[in-house]
Scaffold this motif. Structure first.
Motif, PDB file in Angstrom:
ATOM      1  N   PHE A 240      29.402  53.354  23.050  1.00  0.00           N
ATOM      2  CA  PHE A 240      28.923  54.546  22.591  1.00  0.00           C
ATOM      3  C   PHE A 240      28.189  54.163  21.140  1.00  0.00           C
ATOM      4  N   SER A 241      27.272  54.973  20.561  1.00  0.00           N
ATOM      5  CA  SER A 241      26.639  54.730  19.351  1.00  0.00           C
ATOM      6  C   SER A 241      26.284  56.046  18.817  1.00  0.00           C
ATOM      7  N   PHE A 242      26.291  56.130  17.417  1.00  0.00           N
ATOM      8  CA  PHE A 242      25.835  57.476  16.932  1.00  0.00           C
ATOM      9  C   PHE A 242      24.512  57.524  16.629  1.00  0.00           C
ATOM     10  N   PRO A 249      23.531  64.808  13.388  1.00  0.00           N
ATOM     11  CA  PRO A 249      24.314  63.706  13.966  1.00  0.00           C
ATOM     12  C   PRO A 249      24.997  64.004  15.331  1.00  0.00           C
ATOM     13  N   GLY A 250      24.976  62.901  16.308  1.00  0.00           N
ATOM     14  CA  GLY A 250      25.329  63.155  17.558  1.00  0.00           C
ATOM     15  C   GLY A 250      25.739  61.617  18.197  1.00  0.00           C
ATOM     16  N   VAL A 262      24.340  62.410  26.375  1.00  0.00           N
ATOM     17  CA  VAL A 262      24.050  62.632  24.926  1.00  0.00           C
ATOM     18  C   VAL A 262      24.673  63.829  24.442  1.00  0.00           C
ATOM     19  N   TYR A 263      25.521  63.642  23.557  1.00  0.00           N
ATOM     20  CA  TYR A 263      26.371  64.479  22.972  1.00  0.00           C
ATOM     21  C   TYR A 263      25.663  65.116  21.538  1.00  0.00           C
ATOM     22  N   SER A 264      25.745  66.490  21.506  1.00  0.00           N
ATOM     23  CA  SER A 264      25.411  67.197  20.076  1.00  0.00           C
ATOM     24  C   SER A 264      26.281  68.130  19.951  1.00  0.00           C
TER      25      SER A 264
END
Length: 288
Positions: A240-242, A249-250, A262-264
């Motif tokens: 994972f990466s930010f 930020p996600g 992809v997370y938001s």
């Protein structure tokens, strides 16, 4: 002004308008390209006084056409629908399109609210609220009366229950999201519960092609349990990466060198209120 100069000047604005209208990066890029091609083919383009407004008119009308033609597809969409994630480039300060997008809200939560407006309401609201056109200019773009546009805007405004002041600073959001991720990895449930709202919600868009929850998950217990199961299922298989997703930020999850999710996030105060997960491969193609 030659078409190339116009493109450099107005492409960021036009893409920003189309993306807010559609929630699709790829469709927005296509429509903007088509708009400049159509403009270039006009025999009288040199006589058009307000070229910016004319280009906005082309893009807006093409967006309206696409929204109407895809309405049936949206009705039978499998599971929650989320907009295609927009990732910030590494050097936004040197990119005019990124600088323009940062001027207005492009958060996932805001885009979802826009999607609840009908096509005309969305167009009028954006042209007025985000791009500060006068009602006369909007009327010219949409071929409606100024009074009608004013009524449409006020009706749309009442539906847009968006309170950006509830969101903490980017620095705080970034810190909280990193703490949230590391708490899951370490199995620290006490810390997780301190970071999320009791009524947290999670929406996952798999488009029917990847395995995701097909209904929203509500409540801290349900969200934590589902994320724990996913963590166990994919243990050792992901990295994972930010990143900055839709202006905030996600998180990006990659498996076998393939971007998968992809997370938001949306916040209420300093706690995570909503998690949005896009896993539909069609919506991530532009990121691969």
């Amino acid at each position: 002004m030659c078409v190339e100069t116009l493109y450099q000047a107005y492409q960021p604005l036009l893409f920003s308008l189309a993306y807010r209208m559609l929630g699709s990066v790829m469709d927005s890029e296509d429509i903007v390209q088509e708009a400049f091609i159509a403009f270039n083919q006009l025999p009288n383009r040199e006589t058009i006084e307000n070229k910016k407004a004319y280009l906005c008119k082309i893009v807006t009308n093409r967006c309206l056409d696409l929204i109407r033609s895809s309405a049936k597809t949206r009705e039978v969409y499998v599971g929650p629908w989320l907009p295609e994630p927009l990732l910030e480039k590494e050097n936004p300060a040197n990119d005019p399109s990124q600088a323009f997008l940062q001027q207005e809200s492009i958060s996932t939560a805001y885009l979802l609210l826009l999607q609840q407006l009908n096509a005309n309401e969305r167009a009028v609201f954006l042209l007025r609220e985000a791009f500060h056109y006068s009602y006369d200019e909007i009327a010219e773009i949409l071929d409606k009366s100024s009074a009608n546009c004013r009524q449409i805007f006020h009706r749309a405004k009442k539906s847009m229950d968006f309170t950006p002041d509830q969101q903490p600073s980017v620095t705080i959001m970034e810190t909280k999201i990193k703490e949230f991720v590391h708490s899951f990895i370490n199995g620290d449930i006490t810390q997780i519960l301190e970071l999320v709202s009791e009524d947290i919600a999670m929406y996952a868009d798999g488009g029917g092609t990847v395995t995701t929850a097909r209904v929203p998950i509500f409540g801290a217990a349900g969200v934590i349990r589902l994320l724990q199961n996913l963590l166990k299922m994919h243990a050792g298989k992901f990295t994972f990466s930010f990143a900055t997703i839709n202006g905030s930020p996600g998180l990006i999850l990659t498996m076998d060198d393939d971007l998968k999710y992809v997370y938001s996030f949306a916040f209420n105060g300093n706690r995570i209120q909503t998690i949005y997960i896009v896993g539909n491969p069609d919506k991530l193609r532009h990121l691969q």
